[in-house]
Design an enzyme around this catalytic site. Structure first.
Site, PDB file in Angstrom:
ATOM      1  CB  THR A 125      -0.913  -0.008   1.245  1.00 36.76           C
ATOM      2  OG1 THR A 125      -1.475   1.296   1.414  1.00 36.76           O
ATOM      3  CG2 THR A 125      -0.160  -0.349   2.520  1.00 36.76           C
ATOM      4  CG  ASP A 126      -1.119   4.961  -0.961  1.00 40.59           C
ATOM      5  OD1 ASP A 126      -1.639   4.322  -0.020  1.00 40.59           O
ATOM      6  OD2 ASP A 126      -1.737   5.839  -1.599  1.00 40.59           O
ATOM      7  CD  GLU A 127      -3.192   3.661   4.602  1.00 42.65           C
ATOM      8  OE1 GLU A 127      -2.923   3.462   5.794  1.00 42.65           O
ATOM      9  OE2 GLU A 127      -4.354   3.695   4.163  1.00 42.65           O
ATOM     10  CE1 TYR A 153      -3.563  -2.468   5.924  1.00 44.30           C
ATOM     11  CE2 TYR A 153      -3.247  -0.132   5.420  1.00 44.30           C
ATOM     12  CZ  TYR A 153      -3.411  -1.443   5.001  1.00 44.30           C
ATOM     13  OH  TYR A 153      -3.429  -1.738   3.654  1.00 44.30           O
ATOM     14  CE  LYS A 157      -0.366  -4.513   3.088  1.00 38.46           C
ATOM     15  NZ  LYS A 157      -0.827  -5.829   2.581  1.00 38.46           N
TER      16      LYS A 157
HETATM   17  P1  NAD Z   1     -10.231  -6.801   2.531  1.00 36.31           P
HETATM   18  O1  NAD Z   1     -10.207  -6.498   3.983  1.00 36.31           O
HETATM   19  O2  NAD Z   1     -11.440  -6.492   1.739  1.00 36.31           O
HETATM   20  O3  NAD Z   1      -9.908  -8.346   2.297  1.00 36.31           O
HETATM   21  C1  NAD Z   1      -8.910  -9.025   3.009  1.00 36.31           C
HETATM   22  C2  NAD Z   1      -9.162 -10.527   2.851  1.00 36.31           C
HETATM   23  O4  NAD Z   1      -8.084 -11.209   3.526  1.00 36.31           O
HETATM   24  C3  NAD Z   1     -10.453 -11.012   3.497  1.00 36.31           C
HETATM   25  O5  NAD Z   1     -11.119 -11.878   2.607  1.00 36.31           O
HETATM   26  C4  NAD Z   1      -9.999 -11.740   4.743  1.00 36.31           C
HETATM   27  O6  NAD Z   1     -10.855 -12.822   5.103  1.00 36.31           O
HETATM   28  C5  NAD Z   1      -8.640 -12.249   4.313  1.00 36.31           C
HETATM   29  N1  NAD Z   1      -7.718 -12.485   5.450  1.00 36.31           N
HETATM   30  C6  NAD Z   1      -7.432 -11.628   6.461  1.00 36.31           C
HETATM   31  N2  NAD Z   1      -6.551 -12.198   7.303  1.00 36.31           N
HETATM   32  C7  NAD Z   1      -6.286 -13.425   6.797  1.00 36.31           C
HETATM   33  C8  NAD Z   1      -5.445 -14.497   7.226  1.00 36.31           C
HETATM   34  N3  NAD Z   1      -4.726 -14.427   8.364  1.00 36.31           N
HETATM   35  N4  NAD Z   1      -5.389 -15.616   6.467  1.00 36.31           N
HETATM   36  C9  NAD Z   1      -6.123 -15.710   5.331  1.00 36.31           C
HETATM   37  N5  NAD Z   1      -6.947 -14.747   4.898  1.00 36.31           N
HETATM   38  C10 NAD Z   1      -7.025 -13.611   5.625  1.00 36.31           C
HETATM   39  O7  NAD Z   1      -8.943  -6.064   1.943  1.00 36.31           O
HETATM   40  P2  NAD Z   1      -8.722  -5.362   0.518  1.00 36.31           P
HETATM   41  O8  NAD Z   1      -9.183  -3.967   0.604  1.00 36.31           O
HETATM   42  O9  NAD Z   1      -9.233  -6.271  -0.541  1.00 36.31           O
HETATM   43  O10 NAD Z   1      -7.132  -5.337   0.489  1.00 36.31           O
HETATM   44  C11 NAD Z   1      -6.413  -6.456  -0.025  1.00 36.31           C
HETATM   45  C12 NAD Z   1      -4.922  -6.170   0.083  1.00 36.31           C
HETATM   46  O11 NAD Z   1      -4.618  -4.992  -0.645  1.00 36.31           O
HETATM   47  C13 NAD Z   1      -4.460  -5.906   1.509  1.00 36.31           C
HETATM   48  O12 NAD Z   1      -3.193  -6.520   1.658  1.00 36.31           O
HETATM   49  C14 NAD Z   1      -4.321  -4.390   1.600  1.00 36.31           C
HETATM   50  O13 NAD Z   1      -3.300  -4.035   2.499  1.00 36.31           O
HETATM   51  C15 NAD Z   1      -3.930  -4.058   0.171  1.00 36.31           C
HETATM   52  N6  NAD Z   1      -4.343  -2.720  -0.310  1.00 36.31           N
HETATM   53  C16 NAD Z   1      -5.638  -2.303  -0.198  1.00 36.31           C
HETATM   54  C17 NAD Z   1      -6.024  -1.079  -0.736  1.00 36.31           C
HETATM   55  C18 NAD Z   1      -7.446  -0.575  -0.649  1.00 36.31           C
HETATM   56  O14 NAD Z   1      -7.707   0.574  -1.006  1.00 36.31           O
HETATM   57  N7  NAD Z   1      -8.404  -1.369  -0.218  1.00 36.31           N
HETATM   58  C19 NAD Z   1      -5.065  -0.273  -1.363  1.00 36.31           C
HETATM   59  C20 NAD Z   1      -3.737  -0.726  -1.454  1.00 36.31           C
HETATM   60  C21 NAD Z   1      -3.394  -1.966  -0.932  1.00 36.31           C
HETATM   61  O1  DAU Z   2      -4.086   4.064   0.552  1.00 33.06           O
HETATM   62  C1  DAU Z   2      -4.358   2.700   0.513  1.00 33.06           C
HETATM   63  C2  DAU Z   2      -5.171   2.306   1.730  1.00 33.06           C
HETATM   64  O2  DAU Z   2      -6.472   2.833   1.530  1.00 33.06           O
HETATM   65  C3  DAU Z   2      -5.216   0.806   1.951  1.00 33.06           C
HETATM   66  O3  DAU Z   2      -3.926   0.340   2.233  1.00 33.06           O
HETATM   67  C4  DAU Z   2      -6.172   0.445   3.091  1.00 33.06           C
HETATM   68  O4  DAU Z   2      -6.301  -0.950   3.202  1.00 33.06           O
HETATM   69  C5  DAU Z   2      -7.534   1.048   2.777  1.00 33.06           C
HETATM   70  O5  DAU Z   2      -8.426   0.792   3.836  1.00 33.06           O
HETATM   71  C6  DAU Z   2      -7.419   2.543   2.537  1.00 33.06           C
HETATM   72  O6  DAU Z   2      -7.057   3.257   3.762  1.00 33.06           O
HETATM   73  P1  DAU Z   2      -7.761   4.642   4.150  1.00 33.06           P
HETATM   74  O7  DAU Z   2      -7.645   4.809   5.602  1.00 33.06           O
HETATM   75  O8  DAU Z   2      -7.298   5.731   3.270  1.00 33.06           O
HETATM   76  O9  DAU Z   2      -9.279   4.282   3.703  1.00 33.06           O
HETATM   77  P2  DAU Z   2     -10.696   4.539   4.410  1.00 33.06           P
HETATM   78  O10 DAU Z   2     -11.730   4.181   3.396  1.00 33.06           O
HETATM   79  O11 DAU Z   2     -10.789   3.913   5.745  1.00 33.06           O
HETATM   80  O12 DAU Z   2     -10.697   6.123   4.589  1.00 33.06           O
HETATM   81  C7  DAU Z   2     -10.534   6.990   3.486  1.00 33.06           C
HETATM   82  C8  DAU Z   2     -10.555   8.413   4.025  1.00 33.06           C
HETATM   83  O13 DAU Z   2     -11.883   8.716   4.483  1.00 33.06           O
HETATM   84  C9  DAU Z   2      -9.651   8.637   5.208  1.00 33.06           C
HETATM   85  O14 DAU Z   2      -9.096   9.948   5.128  1.00 33.06           O
HETATM   86  C10 DAU Z   2     -10.580   8.544   6.426  1.00 33.06           C
HETATM   87  C11 DAU Z   2     -11.895   9.058   5.862  1.00 33.06           C
HETATM   88  N1  DAU Z   2     -13.115   8.470   6.461  1.00 33.06           N
HETATM   89  C12 DAU Z   2     -13.211   7.124   6.493  1.00 33.06           C
HETATM   90  C13 DAU Z   2     -14.335   6.523   7.025  1.00 33.06           C
HETATM   91  C14 DAU Z   2     -14.456   5.006   7.102  1.00 33.06           C
HETATM   92  C15 DAU Z   2     -14.151   9.286   6.905  1.00 33.06           C
HETATM   93  O15 DAU Z   2     -14.053  10.527   6.837  1.00 33.06           O
HETATM   94  N2  DAU Z   2     -15.268   8.696   7.432  1.00 33.06           N
HETATM   95  C16 DAU Z   2     -15.400   7.335   7.515  1.00 33.06           C
HETATM   96  O16 DAU Z   2     -16.441   6.856   8.033  1.00 33.06           O
END
Ligand code: NAD
Ligand code: DAU
Length: 334
Positions: A125-127, A153, A157
Site C-alpha cells: 500500500t502507499d500508506e 495497519y 504492511k
Molecule cells: P479486505 O479487507 O477487503 O480483504 C482481506 C481478505 O483477507 C479477506 O477476505 C480476509 O478474510 C482475508 N484475510 C485476512 N486475514 C487473513 C489471514 N490471516 N489468512 C487468510 N486470509 C485472511 O482487503 P482489501 O481492501 O481487498 O485489500 C487487499 C490487500 O490490498 C491488503 O493486503 C491491503 O493491504 C492491500 N491494499 C488495499 C487497498 C485498498 O484501497 N483497499 C489499497 C492498497 C493496498
Molecule cells: O491508501 C491505501 C489504503 O487505503 C489501503 O492500504 C487500506 O487498506 C484502505 O483501507 C485505505 O485506507 P484509508 O484509511 O485511506 O481508507 P478509508 O476508506 O478507511 O478512509 C478513506 C478516508 O476517508 C480517510 O481519510 C478517512 C476518511 N473516512 C473514512 C471513514 C471510514 C471518513 O471521513 N469517514 C469514515 O467513516
C-alpha cells in the site's frame, strides 16, 4: 499457470480473481482465505462451477496447513492480498494486524522457499510512505520515498514489505511488491469510505466525515489495480517495487458530496465527527515507473468509476444487506 491468491474472498482479491479468469481463461486459481469478517464467500459464488477454481479456507499464519496446501497444489505464483486492511480497526486492536500481515507474509514466503521455484507477489500500500502535506501538491510518493508508516495497519504492511525485500536479498526468493493507492469498486466492504457512504446514503443514515473532510486520497478503480498486478506477475522485474496510482487526488468531503449528488440525497446527511487518531493528511502516487517500464496506465476515469460503483451497490442490495445483517458469515462453502 497455477496461482494461489490469498485473501481472495475480500474486496481486491475477489476482483483480481474475476479479472484473471477474464484475461487468462485457462489459468488455475486456488483462493486461500481465512474468512474473517472482511471475507465474503458469496462474492465468489459465480465461480462455483469453474473447474479451474478452488477455494480453501485457511489462515495464512497456520504454517502446517499452508505447507500442506503448497505441497498438494504446487503453485507457480503466489499473490498475497490476505491482510487485515482497515486503519480504524488497527487503531482499536493492533495485534491481529501484526499477526496476519507480518507473520502471515513470512509463512507464505517460507512455503515458497520450502517448495522452490515459486514467484511471490506482495500486495502492499502507499500508506507505507506515511503522508504528504496538503499544501505541496507537487510532492508525490515514488518508489524511493523512505518508509514512514504512521498507523498500526501501515506499520504492519511496511514490516511485511521489509521482510519481502529481506527474503529476496537473503534467500534469492523471486519477489515483487506493488504499492497501490486507495481502491474503490464492486464488492468493497461497507466500512471503507466510499461503500460506507453509499450504503448509509441509500438507507438515509448519517454520513460520518472525519475532522473537516479535507484529507486527500488518490483513488483508483479496482480493475485498474488488478490489471497492474497481472502485468507485474508476468513482466515485472524480480526484486522490484512498483507504485500504482491514478493521479486522482480528491478530498474526502468532495467524494461524499458527489455520492449525495448521484444518489439524489441531501447533503444535510453529512455529519462531521471526531477525527481519526493520527489521521494521514494526503496520499499521492507517482506511477511513472510502472508506466514507463510495463506500459500500465489507469483506464477508468473517476467519473465513470464512481458511477459504476454506485450503480453496482444499487443493483446488489442483497450482497451488502447480508453483510449488514451478518448473514454472509453463515456461507462457509461454495
Ligand atoms: P479486505 O479487507 O477487503 O480483504 C482481506 C481478505 O483477507 C479477506 O477476505 C480476509 O478474510 C482475508 N484475510 C485476512 N486475514 C487473513 C489471514 N490471516 N489468512 C487468510 N486470509 C485472511 O482487503 P482489501 O481492501 O481487498 O485489500 C487487499 C490487500 O490490498 C491488503 O493486503 C491491503 O493491504 C492491500 N491494499 C488495499 C487497498 C485498498 O484501497 N483497499 C489499497 C492498497 C493496498
Ligand atoms: O491508501 C491505501 C489504503 O487505503 C489501503 O492500504 C487500506 O487498506 C484502505 O483501507 C485505505 O485506507 P484509508 O484509511 O485511506 O481508507 P478509508 O476508506 O478507511 O478512509 C478513506 C478516508 O476517508 C480517510 O481519510 C478517512 C476518511 N473516512 C473514512 C471513514 C471510514 C471518513 O471521513 N469517514 C469514515 O467513516
Amino acid at each position: 499457470m497455477k496461482i494461489i491468491v490469498t485473501g481472495g474472498a475480500g474486496f481486491i482479491g475477489s476482483n483480481f480473481i474475476f479479472y484473471m479468469f477474464k484475461e487468462h481463461k485457462n489459468y488455475q486459481i486456488v483462493c486461500i482465505d481465512k474468512l474473517t469478517y472482511a471475507g465474503n464467500l458469496s462474492t465468489l459464488k459465480p465461480l462455483s462451477n469453474n473447474v479451474n477454481f478452488k477455494f480453501i479456507r485457511a489462515d495464512i499464519t497456520d504454517r502446517n496447513l499452508i505447507y500442506q496446501i503448497f505441497e498438494s497444489e504446487k503453485p507457480d505464483v503466489i499473490v498475497n492480498f490476505a491482510a487485515e486492511s482497515h486503519v480504524d480497526r488497527s487503531i482499536e486492536n493492533p495485534s491481529i494486524f501484526l499477526n496476519s500481515n507480518i507473520i502471515g507474509t513470512s509463512v507464505l514466503m517460507d512455503a515458497c522457499r520450502k517448495f522452490g521455484g515459486i514467484r511471490f507477489h506482495q500486495v502492499s500500500t502507499d500508506e507505507v510512505y506515511g503522508d504528504l502535506p496538503l499544501n505541496q501538491p507537487d510532492l508525490l510518493f515514488t518508489e524511493d520515498t523512505p518508509i514512514h508508516a504512521n498507523s498500526p495497519y501501515s506499520c504492519s504492511k511496511a514490516s511485511a514489505d521489509l521482510l519481502v525485500m529481506a527474503y529476496h536479498r537473503t534467500y534469492s526468493l523471486p519477489t515483487t511488491i506493488s504499492r497501490c493507492s486507495n481502491n474503490y469498486g464492486p464488492y468493497q466492504f461497507p466500512e471503507k469510505l466510499i461503500p460506507l457512504m453509499i450504503v448509509n446514503a441509500l438507507q438515509d443514515k448519517m454520513l460520518p466525515v472525519y475532522g473537516q473532510g479535507v484529507n486527500v486520497r488518490d483513488w483508483l478503480y479496482v480493475e485498474d489495480h488488478c490489471k497492474a498486478i497481472d502485468l507485474i506477475i508476468h513482466k515485472g522485474k524480480i526484486g522490484e517495487i512498483y507504485n500504482i496510482g491514478g493521479h486522482n487526488e480528491m478530498k474526502n468531503i468532495d467524494i461524499v458530496k458527489l455520492i449525495c449528488f448521484y444518489l439524489k440525497k441531501p447533503e444535510s446527511l453529512i455529519e462531521y465527527v471526531t477525527d481519526r487518531k493520527g489521521h494521514d493528511l494526503r496520499y499521492a502516487i507517482n506511477p511513472e515507473k510502472i508506466y514507463s517500464t510495463l506500459g500500465w496506465f489507469p483506464e477508468t476515469t473517476f467519473s465513470d468509476g464512481i458511477q459504476r460503483t454506485i450503480q453496482w451497490y444499487l443493483d446488489n442490495g442483497k450482497w451488502w444487506k447480508e453483510i449488514l445483517s451478518g448473514d454472509y458469515r453463515k456461507i462457509t462453502e461454495i
